[in-house]
Design an enzyme around this catalytic site. Structure first.
Site, mmCIF file in Angstrom:
data_model
loop_
_atom_site.group_PDB
_atom_site.id
_atom_site.type_symbol
_atom_site.label_atom_id
_atom_site.label_comp_id
_atom_site.label_asym_id
_atom_site.label_seq_id
_atom_site.Cartn_x
_atom_site.Cartn_y
_atom_site.Cartn_z
ATOM 1 N N PRO A 33 0.420 -3.038 0.267
ATOM 2 C CG PRO A 33 -1.437 -4.361 -0.267
ATOM 3 C CD PRO A 33 -0.861 -2.992 -0.463
ATOM 4 C CB ALA A 35 0.661 -6.080 -5.448
ATOM 5 C CG ASP A 104 1.795 2.145 -6.690
ATOM 6 O OD1 ASP A 104 1.351 2.974 -7.512
ATOM 7 O OD2 ASP A 104 1.119 1.183 -6.286
ATOM 8 C CE LYS A 144 -0.185 5.743 -6.859
ATOM 9 N NZ LYS A 144 -1.012 4.617 -6.393
HETATM 10 N N1 SAM Z 1 2.488 -0.637 -4.702
HETATM 11 C C1 SAM Z 1 1.708 -1.136 -3.546
HETATM 12 C C2 SAM Z 1 1.316 -2.553 -3.834
HETATM 13 O O1 SAM Z 1 1.444 -2.976 -4.987
HETATM 14 O O2 SAM Z 1 0.923 -3.284 -2.918
HETATM 15 C C3 SAM Z 1 0.520 -0.230 -3.273
HETATM 16 C C4 SAM Z 1 0.932 1.129 -2.761
HETATM 17 S S1 SAM Z 1 -0.363 2.134 -2.100
HETATM 18 C C5 SAM Z 1 -1.195 2.661 -3.551
HETATM 19 C C6 SAM Z 1 0.489 3.594 -1.586
HETATM 20 C C7 SAM Z 1 1.375 3.437 -0.360
HETATM 21 O O3 SAM Z 1 2.197 4.603 -0.215
HETATM 22 C C8 SAM Z 1 0.623 3.284 0.953
HETATM 23 O O4 SAM Z 1 0.874 2.007 1.505
HETATM 24 C C9 SAM Z 1 1.199 4.409 1.849
HETATM 25 O O5 SAM Z 1 1.402 4.008 3.187
HETATM 26 C C10 SAM Z 1 2.534 4.696 1.155
HETATM 27 N N2 SAM Z 1 3.096 6.022 1.465
HETATM 28 C C11 SAM Z 1 2.470 7.225 1.396
HETATM 29 N N3 SAM Z 1 3.285 8.201 1.821
HETATM 30 C C12 SAM Z 1 4.474 7.626 2.155
HETATM 31 C C13 SAM Z 1 5.710 8.117 2.673
HETATM 32 N N4 SAM Z 1 5.874 9.430 2.935
HETATM 33 N N5 SAM Z 1 6.720 7.247 2.906
HETATM 34 C C14 SAM Z 1 6.542 5.917 2.655
HETATM 35 N N6 SAM Z 1 5.390 5.384 2.168
HETATM 36 C C15 SAM Z 1 4.367 6.221 1.915
#
Ligand code: SAM
Length: 193
Positions: A33, A35, A104, A144
């Site tokens: 979202p 951060a 991430d 990550k």
């Molecule tokens: N770093 C973010 C923060 O600080 O708010 C949190 C990230 S969250 C752990 C992981 C994110 O990776 C999710 O919102 C998910 O939608 C995204 N994600 C997963 N696969 C993806 C892809 N193929 N392309 C773009 N985003 C992706």
């Protein structure tokens, strides 16, 4: 909230890395979202809040839509693996390139550890492929992943492309989770044939 806890993780890692300096252009993959984007924007001076310091830039990208944030450009509803993502990202980055690519990203967890591990590595692979064409020479890459049997392959790929690679486990990540970060600094110039 979640935004804060996640942002603290990036802040902690950057205390060791020192990558997020005023003036730098950052591509934040898996940004929702928001951060990390928010923390990165503060550190690179994306809003110009630090007077006299160069103004940086942050572009966040995610499959999900992201609420607007001061000083951050977002590409929501975007898959890092899509064929046209490089073009979209290039069009938004100043000079079409970034100093830093952060990922991430996480797959939707299946609960099967080996499978989640492989899928997280696949996302790192996609992030790396984009980083290799978007980063400026000497640029840095952070990703990550969930640790497991194939982690060493990712590490080896990073070592081939960057001057230095190290593993980080931020204290804010749950101690029982297999979550790790690899920080690769100093993208090498491509070898000429
Ligand atoms: N770093 C973010 C923060 O600080 O708010 C949190 C990230 S969250 C752990 C992981 C994110 O990776 C999710 O919102 C998910 O939608 C995204 N994600 C997963 N696969 C993806 C892809 N193929 N392309 C773009 N985003 C992706």
């Amino acid at each position: 909230g979640l935004r804060c806890r996640s942002g603290f993780k990036l802040a902690h890692m950057d205390e060791q890395l020192g990558w997020l300096r005023p003036g730098r252009a950052v591509l934040d993959l898996g940004a929702a979202p928001g951060a990390w984007s928010q923390e990165a924007a503060r550190r690179v001076n994306a809003t110009g809040a630090l007077p006299g310091a160069p103004r940086g830039f942050v572009l966040g990208l995610d499959l999900l839509p992201v609420e607007p944030l001061d000083g951050v450009s977002f590409l929501g509803g975007t898959d890092v693996r899509a064929a046209d993502t490089e073009t979209k990202v290039r069009a938004l980055l100043p000079g079409g390139a970034a100093h830093l690519v952060l990922s991430d990203m996480a797959p939707r967890a299946s609960g099967v550890r080996a499978l989640d591990h492989e899928q997280s590595l696949a996302l790192c692979g996609a992030a790396l492929a984009l980083a290799l064409v978007i980063l400026r020479p000497g640029g840095h890459f952070l990703c990550k992943f969930w640790d497991g049997a194939s982690s060493e392959e990712l590490r080896a790929r990073l070592r081939a492309a960057f001057r230095d690679v190290r593993a980080l486990k931020p204290p804010a990540s749950r101690r029982d989770s297999a979550e790790l970060y690899l920080a690769a600094s100093g993208l090498r110039a491509p070898r000429r044939p």
